[in-house]
Design an enzyme around this catalytic site. Structure first.
Site, PDB file in Angstrom:
ATOM      1  N   ASP A   1      47.675  63.234  11.421  1.00  0.00           N
ATOM      2  CA  ASP A   1      46.481  62.917  10.635  1.00  0.00           C
ATOM      3  C   ASP A   1      46.782  62.850   9.142  1.00  0.00           C
ATOM      4  O   ASP A   1      46.237  61.993   8.429  1.00  0.00           O
ATOM      5  CB  ASP A   1      45.393  63.968  10.890  1.00  0.00           C
ATOM      6  N   TYR A   2      47.628  63.754   8.656  1.00  0.00           N
ATOM      7  CA  TYR A   2      47.917  63.793   7.214  1.00  0.00           C
ATOM      8  C   TYR A   2      48.585  62.503   6.755  1.00  0.00           C
ATOM      9  O   TYR A   2      48.195  61.905   5.747  1.00  0.00           O
ATOM     10  CB  TYR A   2      48.804  64.996   6.894  1.00  0.00           C
ATOM     11  N   GLU A   3      49.596  62.053   7.521  1.00  0.00           N
ATOM     12  CA  GLU A   3      50.291  60.819   7.151  1.00  0.00           C
ATOM     13  C   GLU A   3      49.333  59.627   7.188  1.00  0.00           C
ATOM     14  O   GLU A   3      49.358  58.770   6.297  1.00  0.00           O
ATOM     15  CB  GLU A   3      51.465  60.580   8.103  1.00  0.00           C
TER      16      GLU A   3
ATOM     17  N   ASP B   1      46.046  59.679   6.762  1.00  0.00           N
ATOM     18  CA  ASP B   1      45.107  59.772   5.635  1.00  0.00           C
ATOM     19  C   ASP B   1      45.761  59.358   4.324  1.00  0.00           C
ATOM     20  O   ASP B   1      45.134  58.702   3.483  1.00  0.00           O
ATOM     21  CB  ASP B   1      44.566  61.203   5.523  1.00  0.00           C
TER      22      ASP B   1
ATOM     23  N   LEU C   1      24.008  41.355  35.809  1.00  0.00           N
ATOM     24  CA  LEU C   1      24.462  41.422  37.198  1.00  0.00           C
ATOM     25  C   LEU C   1      23.325  41.812  38.128  1.00  0.00           C
ATOM     26  O   LEU C   1      22.459  42.614  37.765  1.00  0.00           O
ATOM     27  CB  LEU C   1      25.594  42.452  37.343  1.00  0.00           C
TER      28      LEU C   1
ATOM     29  N   GLU D   1      35.507  47.951  39.109  1.00  0.00           N
ATOM     30  CA  GLU D   1      35.626  48.644  37.824  1.00  0.00           C
ATOM     31  C   GLU D   1      34.444  49.585  37.638  1.00  0.00           C
ATOM     32  O   GLU D   1      33.376  49.381  38.223  1.00  0.00           O
ATOM     33  CB  GLU D   1      35.640  47.620  36.679  1.00  0.00           C
TER      34      GLU D   1
ATOM     35  N   LYS E   1      31.212  51.009  35.950  1.00  0.00           N
ATOM     36  CA  LYS E   1      30.110  50.408  35.179  1.00  0.00           C
ATOM     37  C   LYS E   1      29.742  51.363  34.050  1.00  0.00           C
ATOM     38  O   LYS E   1      29.052  52.363  34.258  1.00  0.00           O
ATOM     39  CB  LYS E   1      28.903  50.132  36.077  1.00  0.00           C
TER      40      LYS E   1
ATOM     41  N   ASP F   1      27.937  52.952  30.995  1.00  0.00           N
ATOM     42  CA  ASP F   1      26.532  52.964  30.579  1.00  0.00           C
ATOM     43  C   ASP F   1      26.469  52.867  29.058  1.00  0.00           C
ATOM     44  O   ASP F   1      26.445  53.878  28.350  1.00  0.00           O
ATOM     45  CB  ASP F   1      25.859  54.250  31.064  1.00  0.00           C
TER      46      ASP F   1
ATOM     47  N   ARG G   1      24.484  41.315  23.421  1.00  0.00           N
ATOM     48  CA  ARG G   1      24.112  40.379  24.480  1.00  0.00           C
ATOM     49  C   ARG G   1      22.776  39.713  24.188  1.00  0.00           C
ATOM     50  O   ARG G   1      22.576  38.544  24.444  1.00  0.00           O
ATOM     51  CB  ARG G   1      24.046  41.118  25.826  1.00  0.00           C
TER      52      ARG G   1
ATOM     53  N   GLU H   1      31.876  46.656  26.727  1.00  0.00           N
ATOM     54  CA  GLU H   1      30.795  47.619  26.533  1.00  0.00           C
ATOM     55  C   GLU H   1      31.122  48.545  25.376  1.00  0.00           C
ATOM     56  O   GLU H   1      32.233  49.093  25.292  1.00  0.00           O
ATOM     57  CB  GLU H   1      30.618  48.455  27.813  1.00  0.00           C
TER      58      GLU H   1
ATOM     59  N   TYR I   1      36.268  44.101  29.343  1.00  0.00           N
ATOM     60  CA  TYR I   1      36.476  43.789  30.755  1.00  0.00           C
ATOM     61  C   TYR I   1      36.347  42.303  31.108  1.00  0.00           C
ATOM     62  O   TYR I   1      36.557  41.927  32.255  1.00  0.00           O
ATOM     63  CB  TYR I   1      35.486  44.568  31.623  1.00  0.00           C
TER      64      TYR I   1
ATOM     65  N   LYS J   1      33.822  42.424  41.267  1.00  0.00           N
ATOM     66  CA  LYS J   1      34.007  41.018  40.901  1.00  0.00           C
ATOM     67  C   LYS J   1      35.005  40.388  41.866  1.00  0.00           C
ATOM     68  O   LYS J   1      36.010  41.022  42.226  1.00  0.00           O
ATOM     69  CB  LYS J   1      34.554  40.896  39.469  1.00  0.00           C
TER      70      LYS J   1
ATOM     71  N   LYS K   1      24.713  50.587  42.008  1.00  0.00           N
ATOM     72  CA  LYS K   1      24.142  51.646  41.171  1.00  0.00           C
ATOM     73  C   LYS K   1      24.195  52.976  41.920  1.00  0.00           C
ATOM     74  O   LYS K   1      23.769  53.071  43.074  1.00  0.00           O
ATOM     75  CB  LYS K   1      22.687  51.314  40.797  1.00  0.00           C
TER      76      LYS K   1
ATOM     77  N   CYS L   1      -2.310  84.923  28.621  1.00  0.00           N
ATOM     78  CA  CYS L   1      -1.711  83.904  27.762  1.00  0.00           C
ATOM     79  C   CYS L   1      -0.493  84.474  27.038  1.00  0.00           C
ATOM     80  O   CYS L   1      -0.584  85.542  26.419  1.00  0.00           O
ATOM     81  CB  CYS L   1      -2.735  83.403  26.743  1.00  0.00           C
TER      82      CYS L   1
ATOM     83  N   CYS M   1      -1.683  84.539  22.976  1.00  0.00           N
ATOM     84  CA  CYS M   1      -2.755  85.390  22.446  1.00  0.00           C
ATOM     85  C   CYS M   1      -3.154  86.540  23.370  1.00  0.00           C
ATOM     86  O   CYS M   1      -3.948  87.401  22.984  1.00  0.00           O
ATOM     87  CB  CYS M   1      -3.987  84.543  22.122  1.00  0.00           C
TER      88      CYS M   1
ATOM     89  N   CYS N   1      -5.565  78.990  29.257  1.00  0.00           N
ATOM     90  CA  CYS N   1      -6.029  79.955  28.259  1.00  0.00           C
ATOM     91  C   CYS N   1      -7.335  79.401  27.692  1.00  0.00           C
ATOM     92  O   CYS N   1      -7.354  78.297  27.147  1.00  0.00           O
ATOM     93  CB  CYS N   1      -4.994  80.121  27.150  1.00  0.00           C
TER      94      CYS N   1
ATOM     95  N   CYS O   1      -6.647  80.389  20.162  1.00  0.00           N
ATOM     96  CA  CYS O   1      -5.240  80.642  20.504  1.00  0.00           C
ATOM     97  C   CYS O   1      -4.351  79.805  19.582  1.00  0.00           C
ATOM     98  O   CYS O   1      -4.512  78.583  19.491  1.00  0.00           O
ATOM     99  CB  CYS O   1      -4.984  80.275  21.961  1.00  0.00           C
TER     100      CYS O   1
END
Length: 658
Positions: free
Chosen positions: A31-33, A35, A81, A109, A111, A113, A132, A166, A218, A279, A303, A397, A400, A415, A420
């Site tokens: 990460d340092y290099e 950055d 689809l 494949e 799906k 979400d 889309r 997606e 995809y 597919k 699904k 309640c 109260c 109640c 209240c």
């Protein structure tokens, strides 16, 4: 080395590091290099703006702010689809495919979400990202797509091409985002898909850049490949992130085996999936098999049934609603279900709990009703401790202490104390909420704060807040700007249509739809105050229960005094019917599912109502039209099952112009 060569060298190193880390999950730079190189590149580009290019890694930081989204017309329609919900439906689809293409095999494949996206490249450089939309016209989201680190800004080969896939939000990013929004008292996202869609549709790319979005690609257009598997492998070689869990299946038995396997892995995936896509693998067979107006016949989506997870019921607590109804709430160990982490679900009432025999300490089954609302499906008695105690409803309640009352023929306990505090607070929250009087910035927490500080106890107190300006400013978290904004919003709300006031008053059984029907009939507050049961019960959508409760409320002297107070304070007491134009939607009951690319839900609702139609929340046999937006929910499945006419956004836009 001159400046241009140094910039090219840094860009190549950073782009290579991004692909290794975000696409291949194989870091080649710490990460340092990374950055330090990024800081150097930013400095060099600021000093030499003419050398800043579209494929520069600095484009991922965000900063471009649009005034609105431009429309994009897809050269090749982005089709949705058809769905299958059982293995029998898949086998029927397989028969139809094999009837015209006997040698067809399948690429299956996950799906994802998320939100469909199209990416266009010219000479290997990303030039456009688009949603889309309605399949034909989408929105240009290039400024936000560039901030997604798994999207290559420059391909390994200088191709001019288009790929589709997606955009999604990983589960970990979703949880972190909602924690931040909760701390900032912002509305939480319901699930990963909504969070991704909301992030992509930000006009300020800096917001999208902070959301840690990701992609899986995809679909590959205009390239010389023979199969879908080859297309996925080719996309990987170009530097695109492709979901690795695809499989080539030769038979439907192999497909079903894959579905079973992925169903078991689903809860542990770091992203949300809602099914499997099949597919036909051989691309030359696609044109033989063909397509309908809406769907390709060579592909289908299976699904998954609603996901159910097990967890431990830690406690049952109680909420006091604005009407005094006491709602038991299940508090359980947090679990991740269909895109969100949840730890609470309503238990509805005493009878519901006793029927399911739910006890504290039980292992319970949780799922999301309609993929949205958490619910307790059942407990598992076999895993119960032998010392567990059967549920008993509280007698007083929780706020109260007033003894609770269960009304004849009802399942709820109430109640009955009019003072209240929980009831009073929830009445104020209901009144100020967006569906009711829609007072901007007067949210739940501020309502509670103002109540506890003694500034608002009743609805009229909201409209008298302007007299407490000097005292309000000393409250924690409230400055001059926020108070001015709140008071302006309160003053502006006085112009609201009368049906919003009637709904906001919290009359039992009178929701937004009933309030509108009542106001259409009686025109103004005096008409409502003088309404009779005989006239009211015959109004469309108003039955005996609503009519009885409404008339009882309007005849109560305290309620009539409240109306007069609000009249004196300047609230609008007339109902504006607006100009009703005869149109295709006149008299039609519509339901919207998914997101429209051309307008928001409120705008669509106003348009339909301006033609004398109605937009409802749920699908029923009485629904005339389901308007289909992007990423539709379970309403779409129900409408299909009921044979309701399904209208795509393109047709909707045409009809409202007729």
């Amino acid at each position: 080395m001159d400046i241009l060569e140094r910039i090219k060298e840094i860009k190549e190193k950073l782009n290579e590091a991004s692909v290794a880390y975000y696409v291949n999950d194989n870091p080649i730079m710490d990460d340092y290099e990374y950055d330090m190189l990024m800081e150097e590149l930013i400095r060099l580009e600021e000093e030499n703006p003419s050398l800043k290019t579209l494929d520069s890694p600095t484009q991922r930081i965000g900063g471009e702010v649009l005034s609105k989204f431009k429309k994009v017309t897809h050269q090749v329609k982005m089709m949705s689809l058809a769905d299958a919900f059982s293995y029998d439906e898949l086998r029927e689809w397989d028969k139809r495919v094999k009837a015209v293409a006997a040698d067809a095999t399948y690429c299956v494949e996950l799906k994802i979400d998320g939100l469909s996206v199209s990416l266009k490249y010219e000479d290997g450089v990303l030039v456009q990202g688009a949603t889309r939309g309605n399949g034909t016209v989408g929105e240009d989201i290039t400024h936000n797509v560039k901030t997604i680190k798994s999207v290559p800004l420059k391909l390994k080969t200088p191709l001019t091409t288009e790929v589709r896939g997606e955009i999604f939000m990983p589960k970990a990013s979703f949880i972190q985002l909602n924690l931040e929004r909760e701390e900032n008292e912002e509305e939480l996202f319901a699930n990963c898909r909504n969070a991704a869609a909301g992030s992509v549709r930000q006009l300020d790319s800096r917001i999208a850049a902070k959301r840690n979005l990701d992609t899986f690609l995809y679909y590959y257009l205009d390239q010389n490949v023979e199969t879908q598997v080859e297309a996925l492998e080719d996309m990987k070689r170009l530097g695109f992130k492709v979901n690795p869990m695809y499989r080539h299946c030769k038979t439907m038995d192999e497909v079903i085996s894959y579905i079973e396997e992925m169903g078991k892995k689903r809860p542990d995936l770091p992203y949300d999936i809602d099914g499997i896509v099949l597919k036909v693998n051989e691309i030359n067979l696609h044109s033989v098999i063909g397509e309908t107006v809406k769907y390709p016949k060579w592909a289908i989506a299976y699904k998954f049934p609603p996901e159910e997870v097990h967890t431990e019921l830690l406690d049952i607590t109680y909420q006091v609603g604005r009407t005094g109804v006491i709602t038991p709430v299940a508090n359980f160990k947090p679990v991740f279900v269909q895109g969100s982490s949840i730890s609470k679900a309503t238990l509805h009432n005493e009878d519901y709990i006793l029927q399911k025999d739910v006890r504290i300490g039980d292992t319970i089954v949780i799922r999301k009703a309609g993929d949205v609302i958490p619910e307790v499906v059942k407990s598992i008695p076999e895993k119960r401790d032998i010392f567990s105690i059967p549920f008993e409803m509280i007698k007083n309640c929780p706020c109260c202490g007033t003894p609770l009352v269960r009304k004849p023929s009802e399942a709820d306990w109430y109640c009955m104390n009019p003072n209240c505090e929980d009831k009073l607070i929830n009445k104020l929250i209901h009144f100020a909420s967006k569906p009711c009087y829609n007072i901007d910035s007067l949210g739940d927490k501020l309502c509670q704060q103002l109540f506890q500080a003694g500034f608002i106890k009743r609805i009229p107190d909201i409209f008298n807040l302007r007299f407490n300006y000097d005292n309000l400013i000393v409250l924690p978290g409230l400055g001059e700007k926020s108070i001015d904004h709140l008071l302006d919003a309160i003053e502006e709300s006085k112009k609201n249509n009368l049906d919003q006031l009637i709904f906001g008053l919290g009359i039992r059984h009178v929701g937004a739809k009933a309030a509108k029907s009542l106001c259409k009939k009686y025109k103004n507050i005096d008409g409502l105050l003088n309404a009779t049961y005989e006239d009211t019960v015959n109004i469309p959508d108003i039955g005996e229960v609503i009519a009885s409760d409404f008339i009882e409320w309007m005849k109560n002297e305290d309620n009539r005094s409240l109306i007069e107070e609000l009249r004196v304070l300047g609230l609008n007491m007339e109902y504006d019917l607006g100009e009703i134009k005869e149109n295709y939607f006149t008299g039609k009951k519509c339901v919207l599912t998914g997101t429209l690319s051309s307008m928001g839900r409120d705008e669509a609702k106003k348009l339909i109502e301006s033609f004398g139609g109605a937009l409802s929340e749920s699908v029923s046999k009485k629904t005339d039209i389901l308007i289909l937006g992007e990423n539709p929910g379970s309403k779409y499945d129900k409408a299909k099952a009921l044979g309701i006419y399904i209208m795509e956004e393109k047709e909707f836009l045409e009809k409202i112009k007729e």
